[in-house]
Write an enzyme that holds these catalytic residues in place. Sequence first.
Site, PDB file in Angstrom:
ATOM      1  N   HIS A 258       3.890   7.106   3.818  1.00 47.95           N
ATOM      2  CA  HIS A 258       4.861   6.018   3.652  1.00 47.95           C
ATOM      3  C   HIS A 258       4.433   5.043   2.571  1.00 47.95           C
ATOM      4  CE1 HIS A 258       2.138   3.989   6.653  1.00 47.95           C
ATOM      5  NE2 HIS A 258       2.422   2.929   5.942  1.00 47.95           N
TER       6      HIS A 258
ATOM      7  N   HIS B 174       0.830  -1.212   0.000  1.00 49.27           N
ATOM      8  CA  HIS B 174       0.000   0.000   0.000  1.00 49.27           C
ATOM      9  C   HIS B 174       0.859   1.254   0.000  1.00 49.27           C
ATOM     10  CE1 HIS B 174       0.495  -0.701   4.457  1.00 49.27           C
ATOM     11  NE2 HIS B 174       0.723   0.594   4.444  1.00 49.27           N
TER      12      HIS B 174
ATOM     13  N   GLU C 253       7.740   0.833   5.005  1.00 46.60           N
ATOM     14  CA  GLU C 253       7.273  -0.236   5.893  1.00 46.60           C
ATOM     15  C   GLU C 253       7.458  -1.573   5.177  1.00 46.60           C
ATOM     16  OE1 GLU C 253       3.048   0.049   6.552  1.00 46.60           O
ATOM     17  OE2 GLU C 253       3.072  -1.297   8.276  1.00 46.60           O
TER      18      GLU C 253
END
Lengths: 134, 134
Positions: free
Chosen positions: B78, B7, B128
């Site tokens: 992010h 994502h 991430e």
Amino acid sequence: MIRRLDHIAIAVVDLEAAIARFVDDFGIQLAGREDVPSASTSTAFLPIEGTQIELIYPIEGEGPVAKFLAKRGGGLHHLCFETDDIDGDMQRLIKKGYRFLTDAPVDGAHGTRVVFIHPKSAGGVLIELAEYSR
Amino acid sequence: MIRRLDHIAIAVVDLEAAIARFVDDFGIQLAGREDVPSASTSTAFLPIEGTQIELIYPIEGEGPVAKFLAKRGGGLHHLCFETDDIDGDMQRLIKKGYRFLTDAPVDGAHGTRVVFIHPKSAGGVLIELAEYSR
């Protein structure tokens, strides 16, 4: 109509180092490079399952990406959605109150026509719309 | 090994307004919502061809996303890559000199284990890594 997330663009201060990071460290393959004179950028494309990472670096230290880097350093720069009707979407979004950075689409990478929504119209996110030629 | 872009996360100052923007204006469907206590965030997921937009909003005005919003306002926050071996990737990247925000993965959304690379280790981008339970 928006079809998919075409790419997520990252402004980089060192294009070769950034390519090495994504290829060698993260295992994402480099598909190609292209200069985009309309944005004063040199770009590298790294496809990853249905979308791609686009690394953008200012040509000759000029243009909006150079200003972004001078202000913030490297980082996430914009999202790009592919649309099948850039002119229709632009008119539809203007009617909803969105502002755009240019009055009409300009030439982008890969033979696209592109236009950017002003980030103040979109919650602080710079959003590009791109239509591929058929 | 990194498999795909799980994502792209956007920090938002108004979660309902942001959902309305992506659903009503951009035509992307809302798939669900989830609170992520480890990140002090309330999140909304909007899948789009192989990846998804994740809208993140601070729970009770606390945590790193609240600080991000206070400093910058809403914007791109992010990237998250899915990996099939988060512990192995973390150790491999530490050996290459990457720093992480925590010493070990923590619980993320959707039953994942997640860890964040320090943006100073990654050209200014907060990245991430997430591993789904099998």
